[in-house]
Design a protein around this motif. Structure first.
Motif, PDB file in Angstrom:
ATOM      1  N   HIS A 166       3.140   9.050  -0.478  1.00 38.18           N
ATOM      2  CA  HIS A 166       3.761   7.738  -0.719  1.00 38.18           C
ATOM      3  C   HIS A 166       4.045   7.006   0.590  1.00 38.18           C
ATOM      4  O   HIS A 166       3.884   5.781   0.688  1.00 38.18           O
ATOM      5  CB  HIS A 166       5.053   7.934  -1.504  1.00 38.18           C
TER       6      HIS A 166
ATOM      7  N   LEU B 236       1.748   4.350   2.142  1.00 39.03           N
ATOM      8  CA  LEU B 236       1.764   2.962   1.678  1.00 39.03           C
ATOM      9  C   LEU B 236       2.587   2.073   2.597  1.00 39.03           C
ATOM     10  O   LEU B 236       2.292   0.896   2.783  1.00 39.03           O
ATOM     11  CB  LEU B 236       2.335   2.899   0.255  1.00 39.03           C
TER      12      LEU B 236
ATOM     13  N   ARG C  25       0.722   0.984   5.884  1.00 40.56           N
ATOM     14  CA  ARG C  25      -0.435   0.087   5.769  1.00 40.56           C
ATOM     15  C   ARG C  25      -0.011  -1.376   5.897  1.00 40.56           C
ATOM     16  O   ARG C  25       0.927  -1.697   6.626  1.00 40.56           O
ATOM     17  CB  ARG C  25      -1.151   0.328   4.445  1.00 40.56           C
TER      18      ARG C  25
ATOM     19  N   CYS D  14       7.574  -1.532  -1.845  1.00 45.67           N
ATOM     20  CA  CYS D  14       6.159  -1.256  -2.041  1.00 45.67           C
ATOM     21  C   CYS D  14       5.847  -1.181  -3.513  1.00 45.67           C
ATOM     22  O   CYS D  14       6.746  -1.101  -4.353  1.00 45.67           O
ATOM     23  CB  CYS D  14       5.753   0.045  -1.358  1.00 45.67           C
TER      24      CYS D  14
ATOM     25  N   PHE E  67       1.281   3.295  -7.196  1.00 51.23           N
ATOM     26  CA  PHE E  67       1.197   4.582  -6.536  1.00 51.23           C
ATOM     27  C   PHE E  67       1.439   5.710  -7.557  1.00 51.23           C
ATOM     28  O   PHE E  67       0.720   6.716  -7.572  1.00 51.23           O
ATOM     29  CB  PHE E  67       2.236   4.663  -5.417  1.00 51.23           C
TER      30      PHE E  67
END
Length: 359
Positions: A336, A339, A342, A350, A355
């Motif tokens: 996780h 994420l 990025r 997020c 996810f």
């Protein structure tokens, strides 16, 4: 218990002297009616009868004129010989009134009775210890004085008691006279057998005063208490690691030495600790001893079972420090966190729904 008292009960009206045995009364008045006495030339002891002086002299000369006709034992006094002969005849005239025990000599009975009364008349002058037997006190005093007169002829070991030397010699001879009646185990020391038997009985007499822990060995309890106290006396000389148990230090040292004594019988894998080998072997055997009580799932390791149970209870201990997401397994959190590294690093939220769907 009056029949075993050591108080002198026969009092003479002439001089007020108390005598311990009635038989002494017929000899004692001579001191009042006869002026002649018999004095030891070596010490200041005085006797009313010549025979008593002769008996006393043996303590100085160390002579033992009274010999046993059955064995080679010799004695300084005639009554010692008479008492000794009872060992051969099996005669035991002195009987305990509190149990069925019987003895050859009166002093043996008197010593035995202390087991019932709890009397410990022999007190140590160095500490508060007290004993029911004089010989036990003498052995105890050697501990304070550091005396170890019983020496091993094979090695440099020395002991304060003869029994300690006898037990030690079994290390050299390999003798193991104490055998377990339940299994084939044998031991050189009696207390080692007693400790072993607790494995079969499940007895755990040593209880922790801090928690509900109980142990079959006293040494294990002492090691356990160190956990509560935070004591770690066993320190690694290579790094800063410290341990509460000596075995923990031994296992740790293998990290530095690279030693892996626990080898798998099915493959070339080897481990520094036995606890590492056992779960590995289950991969080969397919054994899964850790079973879930809520479903039919089973696992080869306890760790796998604990992770699985989280699915049933909904526990998610691994929480994201950036958003509100939480997970039941560590690797899920690690995945996780990618994420956040990025394109969404600039936001504090997020798309956890996408996810979770991918998980």
């Amino acid at each position: 218990m009056d029949s075993y008292t050591t108080e002198k009960t026969f009092t003479l009206e002439v001089c007020g002297v108390d005598l311990s045995q009635k038989s002494e009364i017929k000899h004692h008045p001579i001191r009042h009616t006869v002026e002649e006495t018999y004095t030891c030339e070596i010490c200041d002891a005085v006797f009313s009868q010549k025979s008593n002086l002769l008996t006393h002299m043996v303590t100085h000369t160390k002579q033992k004129p009274y010999k046993c006709e059955i064995c080679d034992a010799t004695f300084a006094r005639k009554w010692n010989l008479k008492a000794h002969i009872k060992i051969h005849t099996g005669e035991k005239p002195y009987k305990c009134e509190l149990c069925d025990a019987a003895f050859c000599q009166k002093k043996e009975l008197q010593t035995h009775v202390r087991k019932h009364t709890g009397e410990k008349p022999y007190q140590c002058g160095f500490c508060e210890a007290a004993f029911s037997h004089r010989t036990t006190l003498l052995h105890h005093i050697r501990i304070h004085k550091g005396e170890k007169p019983y020496k091993c002829e094979i090695c440099d070991a020395a002991f304060s008691q003869k029994s300690g030397l006898h037990s030690h010699l079994r290390i050299h001879t390999g003798e193991k006279p104490y055998k377990c009646e339940i299994c084939n185990a044998a031991f050189s020391l009696k207390h080692h057998l007693q400790r072993h038997i607790r494995i079969h009985t499940g007895e755990k007499p040593y209880e922790c005063g801090i928690c509900e822990g109980a142990f079959s060995h006293r040494s294990t309890l002492l090691e356990h208490i160190r956990i509560h106290k935070g004591e770690k006396p066993y320190k690694c000389e290579i790094c800063d690691a410290a341990f509460s148990q000596k075995s923990g230090l031994h296992s740790h040292l293998r990290i530095h030495t690279g030693e892996k004594p626990y080898k798998c019988e099915f493959c070339d894998a080897a481990f520094t600790q036995k606890s590492g080998l056992q779960p590995h072997v289950r991969k080969h055997t397919g054994e899964k001893p850790y079973k879930c009580e809520l479903c039919d799932a089973a696992f080869s390791q306890n760790r796998g079972l604990q992770v699985h149970i989280r699915k049933h209870i909904g526990e998610k201990p691994y929480k994201c420090g950036i958003c509100d997401a939480d997970f039941s397994r560590k690797y899920q959190l690690q995945t996780h966190m990618i994420l956040h590294t990025r394109s969404h690093t600039s936001t504090n939220k997020c798309d956890t729904d996408d996810f979770m769907l991918s998980m």
